[in-house]
Design an enzyme around this catalytic site. Structure first.
Site, PDB file in Angstrom:
ATOM      1  N   CYS A   1       9.547   9.821 108.709  1.00 49.87           N
ATOM      2  CA  CYS A   1      10.851   9.178 108.900  1.00 49.87           C
ATOM      3  C   CYS A   1      11.357   9.560 110.279  1.00 49.87           C
ATOM      4  CB  CYS A   1      11.823   9.633 107.813  1.00 49.87           C
ATOM      5  SG  CYS A   1      13.502   9.012 108.038  1.00 49.87           S
TER       6      CYS A   1
ATOM      7  N   CYS B   1      16.149   2.732 110.549  1.00 54.51           N
ATOM      8  CA  CYS B   1      14.835   3.245 110.155  1.00 54.51           C
ATOM      9  C   CYS B   1      14.010   3.401 111.424  1.00 54.51           C
ATOM     10  CB  CYS B   1      14.158   2.292 109.173  1.00 54.51           C
ATOM     11  SG  CYS B   1      12.471   2.780 108.727  1.00 54.51           S
TER      12      CYS B   1
END
Length: 283
Positions: free
Chosen positions: A75, A220
């Site tokens: 991430c 993201c």
């Protein structure tokens, strides 16, 4: 009442995370604890939990727990949050940190300003077009600008940034709430997938991401990288340039080399709060 634990909340472009420093014990949390922490009514509230564990290869190993209790390999926004936490709780201002992730050991360069680290430049490693968690895993051939089985009107790029992404160039952003959950669980993706809805513009991209295990989020990092890779491969944007990727929470900058060997990501990060929580008893 369960044991008490100190937690730290950070966010990158509104993508928010609970950081747990478990380098001393080396004990990770379970899925039920992650779900409780991410619950915005019954718990702390977050898109994910970042457990920092001991590492023989970096300053820490980051395990990313999604809001549904599943684990993500990587991430980008979370890694910036982890880096800021690690610097905030160190005795100096390092110029570089290596952090172990499910996508490998990644090099991070903190950017300093008022309040310490205000941004991080991350070497995200290679983008892969053939990977076990992509449709190409079965064929050995890149899945690029191909119609998705069962959705003949959708043409997509499949890109792995250590985690799987399905990038839909020129797909209306408003389609994300409807198509995102369907495509996340498409049978072509054995580990499920993140889904990017992308509008290509003259100077960059506007992207909405349906995140695997989280749903719609403000930003993201790996999704921004995958979207930039797809746009460069489609020759819609130049390689080896810092590209703007605008997400609901703000802008990231992504650079894609022609050989896809090391995707670079730059973005902001901020501390939100710290506190002590009583962990729920084991079920």
């Amino acid at each position: 009442m369960g044991p008490r634990e100190r937690i730290f909340k950070y966010q990158g472009l509104g993508n928010d995370f609970v950081v747990l420093d478990r380098r001393r014990t080396g004990v990770d949390i379970d899925a039920a604890t992650a779900r409780w922490m991410c619950d915005r009514r019954l718990g702390i509230g977050a898109d994910g939990v970042l457990a920092l564990l001991p590492s023989a290869h970096g300053v820490a190993r980051m395990v990313v727990h999604n809001a549904d209790g599943s684990i993500a390999e990587m991430c980008g926004n979370g890694l910036r949050c982890a880096v800021k936490y690690l610097v905030d709780h160190s005795d100096d201002n390092p110029g570089r940190l290596d952090v172990e992730t499910g996508a490998g050991v990644l090099t991070c360069i903190p950017g300093y300003g008022d309040g310490g680290v205000i941004g991080v430049d991350i070497s995200m490693g290679p983008a892969r077009l053939v990977a076990p968690n992509l449709p190409s895993g079965a064929t050995g051939k890149p899945f690029l600008d191909q119609p998705l089985p069962g959705y003949p009107e959708l043409h997509a790029h499949a890109v792995s940034m250590g985690n799987p992404h399905l990038v839909l160039l020129d797909q209306p952003l408003d389609d994300a709430p409807r198509l995102g959950p369907e495509l996340e669980r498409h049978p072509s993706f054995p580990d499920r997938t993140n889904v990017e809805f992308v509008r290509v513009e003259a100077d960059g991209l506007t992207v909405v991401v349906w995140e695997r295990g989280c749903g719609l989020t403000q930003a993201c990092g790996t999704g921004a990288c995958a979207s930039a890779v797809a746009a460069v491969l489609a020759k819609r944007l130049p390689q080896d340039a810092w590209l703007r990727v605008t997400l609901p929470g703000g802008d990231l900058r992504i650079r894609v080399p022609g050989d896809l060997s090391d995707i670079r990501l730059r973005g902001p990060v901020a501390f939100v709060f710290e506190g002590v929580v009583a962990l729920p008893p084991p079920r």
